[in-house]
Enzyme design. Structure first.
Site, PDB file in Angstrom:
ATOM      1  N   GLU A 131     -15.526  75.893  -3.414  1.00  0.00           N
ATOM      2  CA  GLU A 131     -16.052  74.751  -4.181  1.00  0.00           C
ATOM      3  C   GLU A 131     -16.698  75.150  -5.506  1.00  0.00           C
ATOM      4  OE1 GLU A 131     -16.247  75.051  -0.899  1.00  0.00           O
ATOM      5  OE2 GLU A 131     -16.128  73.101   0.085  1.00  0.00           O
TER       6      GLU A 131
ATOM      7  N   GLU B 135     -14.467  73.602   6.596  1.00  0.00           N
ATOM      8  CA  GLU B 135     -15.634  72.934   7.192  1.00  0.00           C
ATOM      9  C   GLU B 135     -15.241  72.152   8.450  1.00  0.00           C
ATOM     10  OE1 GLU B 135     -16.570  71.321   3.257  1.00  0.00           O
ATOM     11  OE2 GLU B 135     -18.620  72.025   3.554  1.00  0.00           O
TER      12      GLU B 135
ATOM     13  N   GLY C 185     -13.324  71.596   2.505  1.00  0.00           N
ATOM     14  CA  GLY C 185     -13.457  70.679   3.640  1.00  0.00           C
ATOM     15  C   GLY C 185     -12.578  71.050   4.820  1.00  0.00           C
TER      16      GLY C 185
ATOM     17  N   ALA D 196     -11.236  68.964   0.490  1.00  0.00           N
ATOM     18  CA  ALA D 196     -11.417  67.545   0.195  1.00  0.00           C
ATOM     19  C   ALA D 196     -10.458  67.204  -0.942  1.00  0.00           C
ATOM     20  CB  ALA D 196     -12.850  67.285  -0.218  1.00  0.00           C
TER      21      ALA D 196
HETATM   22  N1  COA Z   1      -7.084  67.960  -3.318  1.00  0.00           N
HETATM   23  C1  COA Z   1      -6.091  67.235  -3.833  1.00  0.00           C
HETATM   24  N2  COA Z   1      -4.839  67.693  -3.965  1.00  0.00           N
HETATM   25  C2  COA Z   1      -4.592  68.938  -3.565  1.00  0.00           C
HETATM   26  C3  COA Z   1      -5.584  69.773  -3.027  1.00  0.00           C
HETATM   27  C4  COA Z   1      -6.882  69.237  -2.909  1.00  0.00           C
HETATM   28  N3  COA Z   1      -7.896  69.920  -2.360  1.00  0.00           N
HETATM   29  N4  COA Z   1      -5.047  70.972  -2.728  1.00  0.00           N
HETATM   30  C5  COA Z   1      -3.742  70.893  -3.063  1.00  0.00           C
HETATM   31  N5  COA Z   1      -3.471  69.659  -3.577  1.00  0.00           N
HETATM   32  C6  COA Z   1      -2.188  69.171  -4.061  1.00  0.00           C
HETATM   33  C7  COA Z   1      -1.834  69.753  -5.431  1.00  0.00           C
HETATM   34  O1  COA Z   1      -2.485  69.032  -6.443  1.00  0.00           O
HETATM   35  C8  COA Z   1      -0.348  69.579  -5.416  1.00  0.00           C
HETATM   36  O2  COA Z   1      -0.052  68.212  -5.669  1.00  0.00           O
HETATM   37  P1  COA Z   1       1.107  67.820  -6.767  1.00  0.00           P
HETATM   38  O3  COA Z   1       2.372  68.407  -6.181  1.00  0.00           O
HETATM   39  O4  COA Z   1       1.091  66.319  -6.775  1.00  0.00           O
HETATM   40  O5  COA Z   1       0.724  68.471  -8.043  1.00  0.00           O
HETATM   41  C9  COA Z   1       0.039  69.833  -3.977  1.00  0.00           C
HETATM   42  O6  COA Z   1      -1.151  69.616  -3.208  1.00  0.00           O
HETATM   43  C10 COA Z   1       0.520  71.249  -3.719  1.00  0.00           C
HETATM   44  O7  COA Z   1      -0.489  72.143  -4.168  1.00  0.00           O
HETATM   45  P2  COA Z   1      -0.230  73.344  -5.217  1.00  0.00           P
HETATM   46  O8  COA Z   1      -1.518  73.651  -5.898  1.00  0.00           O
HETATM   47  O9  COA Z   1       0.936  73.011  -6.093  1.00  0.00           O
HETATM   48  O10 COA Z   1       0.184  74.523  -4.223  1.00  0.00           O
HETATM   49  P3  COA Z   1       0.043  76.082  -4.486  1.00  0.00           P
HETATM   50  O11 COA Z   1       0.822  76.755  -3.405  1.00  0.00           O
HETATM   51  O12 COA Z   1       0.369  76.435  -5.891  1.00  0.00           O
HETATM   52  O13 COA Z   1      -1.523  76.418  -4.284  1.00  0.00           O
HETATM   53  C11 COA Z   1      -3.664  76.241  -3.188  1.00  0.00           C
HETATM   54  C12 COA Z   1      -2.126  76.227  -3.030  1.00  0.00           C
HETATM   55  C13 COA Z   1      -4.280  75.884  -1.837  1.00  0.00           C
HETATM   56  C14 COA Z   1      -4.123  77.655  -3.618  1.00  0.00           C
HETATM   57  C15 COA Z   1      -4.069  75.233  -4.285  1.00  0.00           C
HETATM   58  O14 COA Z   1      -3.448  73.978  -3.973  1.00  0.00           O
HETATM   59  C16 COA Z   1      -5.552  74.998  -4.398  1.00  0.00           C
HETATM   60  O15 COA Z   1      -6.269  75.835  -4.927  1.00  0.00           O
HETATM   61  N6  COA Z   1      -6.021  73.813  -3.897  1.00  0.00           N
HETATM   62  C17 COA Z   1      -7.416  73.419  -4.010  1.00  0.00           C
HETATM   63  C18 COA Z   1      -8.283  74.218  -3.069  1.00  0.00           C
HETATM   64  C19 COA Z   1      -9.743  73.832  -3.221  1.00  0.00           C
HETATM   65  O16 COA Z   1     -10.369  74.054  -4.230  1.00  0.00           O
HETATM   66  N7  COA Z   1     -10.284  73.210  -2.173  1.00  0.00           N
HETATM   67  C20 COA Z   1     -11.657  72.812  -2.128  1.00  0.00           C
HETATM   68  C21 COA Z   1     -11.775  71.395  -2.535  1.00  0.00           C
HETATM   69  S1  COA Z   1     -13.466  70.851  -2.490  1.00  0.00           S
END
Ligand code: COA
Length: 260
Positions: A134, A114, A111, A66
């Protein structure tokens, strides 16, 4: 129908729904979730569509969760409303009488996992990474993860994934039954299409009733589930598809089902 955050393409009776916010790793904001609801309704209502593949744009992510920037500002009432709205939409994927396959092409987190869990079948690329992280954010899953994951892989493994927030890779996801198949990234969509074509060659009413019996049966007793199955068995006997399927077998030819 037009979409902003999704691509919706139809070819050979297969709709491909691509979540298309690659710069945010296809994170699901409220608008994207609402569009997913319209997309599954379009799949179910259009006669030229037999089933759907759900995937993410770009090579890196299916859906990274999400959209955390929206979750960050929510209060208790809008948080609850957001969860319920998302749950209702994901349930429409699960309850679709037309088969849905998640083609998991990278990160499927929160999400994203999910959404994949709400699809009937999951095929992952070798580079896919899946999890429900989460609790790392101080929240729990809100779009069905606490319910669908244990039903699919069992309570202990589901709780391990949820409580540790760890990501599982594709090989482990296959081993624990989280995904049905793992293929090289370059073959992912072709593999999903091949499986969907195999399903679409079968009787569509029968396919829809299998989905319904499994969905409803898993949430009730064995005894009631068996009644659901027997009722379907009787209902399908009224269709011309049943007669076509059996005649085709006896006449040693492929069946031409009409969905009636
Ligand atoms: N919501 C909003 N933005 C998100 C996102 C999310 N769930 N997941 C990734 N993004 C965005 C990042 O903020 C980043 O945006 P920016 O370039 O404007 O800063 C962009 O997507 C790229 O992500 P980034 O974190 O730089 O990539 P990465 O390769 O370093 O890491 C992940 C990849 C998937 C490990 C990391 O993005 C992450 O942990 N995301 C959240 C996962 C999560 O907790 N999901 C559950 C949400 S309830």
């Amino acid at each position: 129908m037009t979409y902003t955050n999704l691509a919706f393409d139809v070819r050979d009776r297969i709709a491909t729904i691509t979540i298309n916010r690659p710069e945010k790793l296809n994170a699901l904001d409220d608008d994207t979730i609402a569009e997913l609801g319209r997309a599954i309704d379009e799949v179910v209502s259009r006669k030229d569509i037999g089933g759907a593949i759900v995937t993410g744009a770009g090579a890196k992510a299916f859906v990274a969760g999400a959209d955390i920037s929206q979750l960050a500002t929510q209060g208790s009432l809008d948080g609850r409303a957001r969860a319920m709205a998302g749950q209702r939409i994901f349930s429409r994927f699960e309850q679709s009488p037309k088969p849905t396959i998640a083609a998991v092409n990278g990160f499927a987190l929160g999400g994203g996992l999910e959404l994949a869990l709400a699809c009937h079948i999951r095929i992952a690329s070798e580079n896919a990474k899946m999890g429900l992280p989460e609790v790392k954010l101080g929240i729990g899953p809100g779009y069905g993860g606490t319910q669908r994951l244990p039903r699919l892989i069992g309570r202990g493994r589901a709780l391990q994934l949820m409580l540790t927030a760890e990501m599982t890779d594709a090989a482990e996801a296959y081993r624990i039954g989280l995904v049905n198949k793992v293929v090289p990234a370059s073959e992912l969509i072709a593999a999903a299409e091949a499986m969907l074509k195999q399903i679409l060659a079968n009787g569509p009413i029968a396919v829809g009733l299998c989905i319904e019996a499994v969905n409803r049966g898993l949430d009730t007793t064995l005894e009631e589930g068996l009644v659901i199955e027997a009722n379907h068995f009787g209902l399908i006997a009224t269709t011309s598809d049943m007669r076509e399927g059996m005649s085709a077998f006896l006449e040693k030819r492929p069946a031409a089902f009409k969905g009636e």
